[in-house]
Design a protein around this motif. Structure first.
Motif, mmCIF file in Angstrom:
data_model
loop_
_atom_site.group_PDB
_atom_site.id
_atom_site.type_symbol
_atom_site.label_atom_id
_atom_site.label_comp_id
_atom_site.label_asym_id
_atom_site.label_seq_id
_atom_site.Cartn_x
_atom_site.Cartn_y
_atom_site.Cartn_z
ATOM 1 N N PRO A 229 59.258 -3.969 -43.198
ATOM 2 C CA PRO A 229 60.655 -3.553 -43.104
ATOM 3 C C PRO A 229 61.076 -3.207 -41.672
ATOM 4 N N ILE A 230 60.219 -2.514 -40.944
ATOM 5 C CA ILE A 230 60.556 -2.126 -39.576
ATOM 6 C C ILE A 230 60.705 -3.366 -38.689
ATOM 7 N N GLU A 231 59.818 -4.350 -38.870
ATOM 8 C CA GLU A 231 59.935 -5.597 -38.097
ATOM 9 C C GLU A 231 61.256 -6.298 -38.411
ATOM 10 N N CYS A 232 61.660 -6.285 -39.672
ATOM 11 C CA CYS A 232 62.931 -6.897 -40.064
ATOM 12 C C CYS A 232 64.110 -6.235 -39.347
ATOM 13 N N LEU A 233 64.107 -4.914 -39.337
ATOM 14 C CA LEU A 233 65.194 -4.175 -38.687
ATOM 15 C C LEU A 233 65.152 -4.348 -37.171
ATOM 16 N N HIS A 234 63.966 -4.336 -36.596
ATOM 17 C CA HIS A 234 63.851 -4.532 -35.152
ATOM 18 C C HIS A 234 64.372 -5.906 -34.733
ATOM 19 N N TYR A 235 64.066 -6.932 -35.511
ATOM 20 C CA TYR A 235 64.550 -8.274 -35.190
ATOM 21 C C TYR A 235 66.083 -8.307 -35.183
ATOM 22 N N ALA A 236 66.685 -7.739 -36.227
ATOM 23 C CA ALA A 236 68.146 -7.751 -36.315
ATOM 24 C C ALA A 236 68.788 -6.917 -35.213
ATOM 25 N N LEU A 237 68.185 -5.783 -34.899
ATOM 26 C CA LEU A 237 68.695 -4.933 -33.816
ATOM 27 C C LEU A 237 68.573 -5.621 -32.457
ATOM 28 N N ASN A 238 67.605 -6.503 -32.333
ATOM 29 C CA ASN A 238 67.367 -7.186 -31.058
ATOM 30 C C ASN A 238 68.385 -8.288 -30.782
ATOM 31 N N LEU A 239 69.041 -8.759 -31.833
ATOM 32 C CA LEU A 239 70.103 -9.756 -31.668
ATOM 33 C C LEU A 239 71.352 -9.064 -31.109
ATOM 34 N N ASP A 252 64.165 8.133 -48.638
ATOM 35 C CA ASP A 252 63.054 7.516 -47.912
ATOM 36 C C ASP A 252 63.508 6.272 -47.155
ATOM 37 N N ILE A 253 64.356 5.470 -47.786
ATOM 38 C CA ILE A 253 64.866 4.265 -47.118
ATOM 39 C C ILE A 253 65.804 4.648 -45.978
ATOM 40 N N LEU A 254 66.528 5.748 -46.143
ATOM 41 C CA LEU A 254 67.360 6.255 -45.044
ATOM 42 C C LEU A 254 66.473 6.648 -43.860
ATOM 43 N N ASP A 255 65.387 7.350 -44.150
ATOM 44 C CA ASP A 255 64.438 7.719 -43.089
ATOM 45 C C ASP A 255 63.879 6.467 -42.397
ATOM 46 N N GLN A 256 63.617 5.427 -43.188
ATOM 47 C CA GLN A 256 63.084 4.182 -42.632
ATOM 48 C C GLN A 256 64.048 3.567 -41.619
ATOM 49 N N ALA A 257 65.337 3.615 -41.920
ATOM 50 C CA ALA A 257 66.344 3.071 -41.001
ATOM 51 C C ALA A 257 66.342 3.841 -39.678
ATOM 52 N N PHE A 258 66.243 5.150 -39.760
ATOM 53 C CA PHE A 258 66.206 5.951 -38.526
ATOM 54 C C PHE A 258 64.904 5.743 -37.758
ATOM 55 N N GLU A 259 63.814 5.521 -38.502
ATOM 56 C CA GLU A 259 62.534 5.246 -37.851
ATOM 57 C C GLU A 259 62.609 3.922 -37.084
ATOM 58 N N ALA A 260 63.300 2.940 -37.656
ATOM 59 C CA ALA A 260 63.455 1.653 -36.972
ATOM 60 C C ALA A 260 64.221 1.820 -35.665
ATOM 61 N N VAL A 261 65.239 2.658 -35.681
ATOM 62 C CA VAL A 261 66.000 2.917 -34.452
ATOM 63 C C VAL A 261 65.146 3.688 -33.448
ATOM 64 N N ARG A 262 64.421 4.680 -33.932
ATOM 65 C CA ARG A 262 63.605 5.507 -33.039
ATOM 66 C C ARG A 262 62.559 4.676 -32.303
ATOM 67 N N THR A 263 61.999 3.694 -32.993
ATOM 68 C CA THR A 263 60.897 2.906 -32.427
ATOM 69 C C THR A 263 61.359 1.582 -31.810
ATOM 70 N N PHE A 264 62.662 1.333 -31.843
ATOM 71 C CA PHE A 264 63.161 0.050 -31.333
ATOM 72 C C PHE A 264 63.100 -0.027 -29.806
ATOM 73 N N GLN A 265 62.555 -1.122 -29.329
ATOM 74 C CA GLN A 265 62.595 -1.479 -27.910
ATOM 75 C C GLN A 265 63.018 -2.946 -27.825
ATOM 76 N N PRO A 266 63.939 -3.292 -26.925
ATOM 77 C CA PRO A 266 64.337 -4.695 -26.810
ATOM 78 C C PRO A 266 63.123 -5.608 -26.658
ATOM 79 N N MET A 267 63.137 -6.700 -27.403
ATOM 80 C CA MET A 267 62.018 -7.637 -27.382
ATOM 81 C C MET A 267 62.284 -8.782 -26.415
ATOM 82 N N ASN A 268 61.227 -9.235 -25.743
ATOM 83 C CA ASN A 268 61.380 -10.410 -24.878
ATOM 84 C C ASN A 268 61.201 -11.684 -25.715
ATOM 85 N N ASP A 269 61.426 -12.834 -25.099
ATOM 86 C CA ASP A 269 61.378 -14.098 -25.820
ATOM 87 C C ASP A 269 60.024 -14.331 -26.490
ATOM 88 N N GLU A 270 58.962 -13.953 -25.819
ATOM 89 C CA GLU A 270 57.624 -14.163 -26.374
ATOM 90 C C GLU A 270 57.391 -13.292 -27.610
#
Length: 320
Positions: A229-239, A252-270
């Motif tokens: 789930p976190i990878e899914c949210l990170h991918y969408a946030l990276n767009l 719990d799912i609400l907490d998951q959404a905030f966890e995705a934001v907390r751990t999000f870092q812009p991803m490079n192409d690789e």
């Protein structure tokens, strides 16, 4: 994706050319009135989300027979309305039906003005023509906008990126530019009938606010056992999204959404390439994106009366 700012728990982004700052995660309206979510929990989820920094509220006239809007209306009492950017969607294609649905949404949400109203389920090539007909829904939208019932206008769809592009083309032919567009943006989409590849660049070019949805497709993507789930949210946030709308039916799912934001870092192409490689095989046939490949997600296909009558001139042509 400009103007990123944050508080302790949430990122904020600018919504296209509107200049409005909105939370990078939006609260999906459908989940808050599902059968296993009672009213008390639905309201608690909404208010806790707002208290923690989510400002974008998603909803729709047809969600759960109107119960989603009713619950959100109750949750937005007691000063909460002023803390959010409120969006809903309507299904009407005729001016008359669209106007009726807008007024009904206003009543259910208990507000005088909705920040953003979107044409829902633009999933057929004829939908843009019905919306922009002289008796069409966009006439009702513009009249409602002038009357102060809504601020911004957008559209949504989940079927085919080419239909989104067609909607933009038809709108342009009428001299109209949308404020937002909503579409599926997820780790499977990149491999099959891709909105990210075809529509996203055009929205960025026109500075139309990008609303991503179905980042996990109500959990269906996760059944592929390829991503978390976190990878899914990170991918969408990276767009280049303004908002990633998340379905949240528990704390719990609400907490998951905030966890995705907390751990999000812009991803490079690789990093993006490695992530997408995990889903390439599973995504190749569209099996895990049934909103593209079946009618299961098409509420207006199952309820064509929601759309309203065809334009009178079309009816006259048929009977001539």
């Amino acid at each position: 994706m400009s103007g990123n700012t944050s508080n302790s728990e949430m990122l904020y982004r600018v919504l296209g050319s509107t200049g409005q700052q909105v939370s990078a995660i939006g609260l999906g309206g459908w989940h808050i009135a599902l059968k296993h979510v009672d009213e008390e929990l639905g309201i608690r989820i909404i208010r806790t989300a707002i208290d923690r920094g989510i400002t974008f509220m998603d909803n729709c006239w047809d969600y759960n027979g109107g119960e989603s809007e009713i619950r959100m209306g109750k949750a937005l009492r007691d000063g909460y309305r002023d803390k959010v950017f409120l969006m809903t969607k309507i299904d009407g294609r005729s001016k008359k039906e669209a106007a009726r649905q807008i007024d009904e949404s206003l009543q259910r949400l208990q507000v005088d003005c909705i920040d953003l109203v979107q044409h829902h389920e633009i999933i057929r090539y004829e939908d843009p023509h019905r919306v922009f007909d002289e008796e069409g829904a966009n006439v009702a939208f513009i009249e409602a906008q002038k009357a102060g019932k809504l601020r911004y206008i957008g559209f949504t769809g989940h079927k085919d990126p080419h239909i989104h592009l067609h909607m933009l083309e038809v709108a342009a032919s009428y001299g109209f530019k949308f404020d937002t567009a909503q579409m599926p943006l997820n780790v499977m989409d990149a491999h099959y009938r891709s909105f990210a590849k075809l529509v996203l660049p055009e929205l960025v070019k026109q500075n139309i606010g990008v609303l991503g949805m179905k980042s996990m497709a109500n959990g269906i993507l996760l059944r592929s056992n390829t991503v978390t789930p976190i990878e899914c949210l990170h991918y969408a946030l990276n767009l280049p999204t303004s908002v990633v709308i998340a379905g949240i039916d528990s704390m719990d799912i609400l907490d998951q959404a905030f966890e995705a934001v907390r751990t999000f870092q812009p991803m490079n192409d690789e990093q993006v390439r490695i992530l997408l490689a995990k889903t390439a095989e599973a995504a190749s046939s569209g099996e895990f994106e049934p909103f593209k490949t079946s009618s299961v997600f098409d509420g207006t296909a199952q309820n064509p009366d929601w759309l309203g009558e065809e334009p009178e001139r079309i009816q006259q042509l048929m009977s001539a």
